[in-house]
Design an enzyme around this catalytic site. Structure first.
Site, PDB file in Angstrom:
ATOM      1  CB  THR A  17      -4.217   7.974   3.424  1.00  0.00           C
ATOM      2  OG1 THR A  17      -3.186   7.207   4.067  1.00  0.00           O
ATOM      3  CG2 THR A  17      -4.672   9.048   4.403  1.00  0.00           C
ATOM      4  CD  GLU A  58      -2.132   1.478   2.902  1.00  0.00           C
ATOM      5  OE1 GLU A  58      -2.346   2.624   3.332  1.00  0.00           O
ATOM      6  OE2 GLU A  58      -2.308   0.452   3.591  1.00  0.00           O
ATOM      7  CE  LYS A 101      -5.585   1.522   8.051  1.00  0.00           C
ATOM      8  NZ  LYS A 101      -5.252   2.703   7.218  1.00  0.00           N
TER       9      LYS A 101
END
Length: 204
Positions: A67, A38, A122
């Site tokens: 994000t 990521e 997550k």
């Protein structure tokens, strides 16, 4: 995207201030067998890093953008070559067909994330509750894939996997300063130690 197939049950999180160093970090991790990555959009020129990494690693690499907060960011990440998106919290209506790992911490947030089609939750910041909290969540959410993120080193990763995590997110304890221009030899050593530690856990 099948989370059970993440190499070494690890999603490496490459966040840095130097775009060239961040790209080198992604590629070095791939060379070391940690091929699920990521790149948070808070990384300097993150979309450039994703685009270049996709070009180097090919269409099948597990490469995503993190994000992600808005549909515009999601669209730009998809255009750059991201294969999945990661959010820090519950975010609705991102408007792409990419799989989303949606951030959540509480049972209410987990319910919201799954209702919005999250591929997995997550669990962030996982360090607030630790592996024991994840174990507690498994009772009401036995079928929800939980991927803890936040301050997880190799020892904690083993504990989270033992507690039922489908994989773990590995940021600073694995990446160190590599994405800011730090030593790639040290990164390779940490990656090897990480792989060895989780391989040992898998045999217990």
């Amino acid at each position: 995207m099948k989370l059970t197939r993440l190499p070494h049950h690890t999603l490496a999180i490459v966040r840095g201030r130097d775009r060239a160093a961040a790209l080198r970090t992604v590629l070095t991790l791939a060379e070391e067998g940690l091929t699920a990555t990521e790149v948070p959009l808070t990384t300097t020129d993150a979309l450039w890093v994703i685009e270049q990494a996709r070009r180097e690693l090919g269409p099948d690499a597990l490469l995503g953008a993190g994000t992600v907060l808005t549909p515009g960011q999601a669209a730009r990440a998809a255009d750059a070559g991201a294969g999945f998106l990661v959010t820090p919290g519950v975010v609705e209506g991102l408007g792409t067909r990419l799989p989303v790992l949606m951030g959540a911490m509480t049972p209410t947030e987990i319910i919201s994330a799954t209702s919005h089609g999250a591929l997995a939750v997550k669990l962030f910041p996982a360090s607030l509750g630790g592996p024991a909290y994840l174990t507690t969540l498994r009772a009401p959410f036995p079928d929800v894939p939980l991927l803890p993120v936040g301050g997880i080193d190799a020892a904690a990763a083993r504990a989270y996997l033992d507690a039922g995590a489908v994989a773990v997110g590995a940021g600073a304890p694995l990446i160190g300063d590599a994405a800011d221009g730090g030593d790639l030899t040290a990164l390779r050593a940490r990656a090897a130690q990480w792989r060895s530690s989780l391989a040992e856990a898998a045999t217990l």
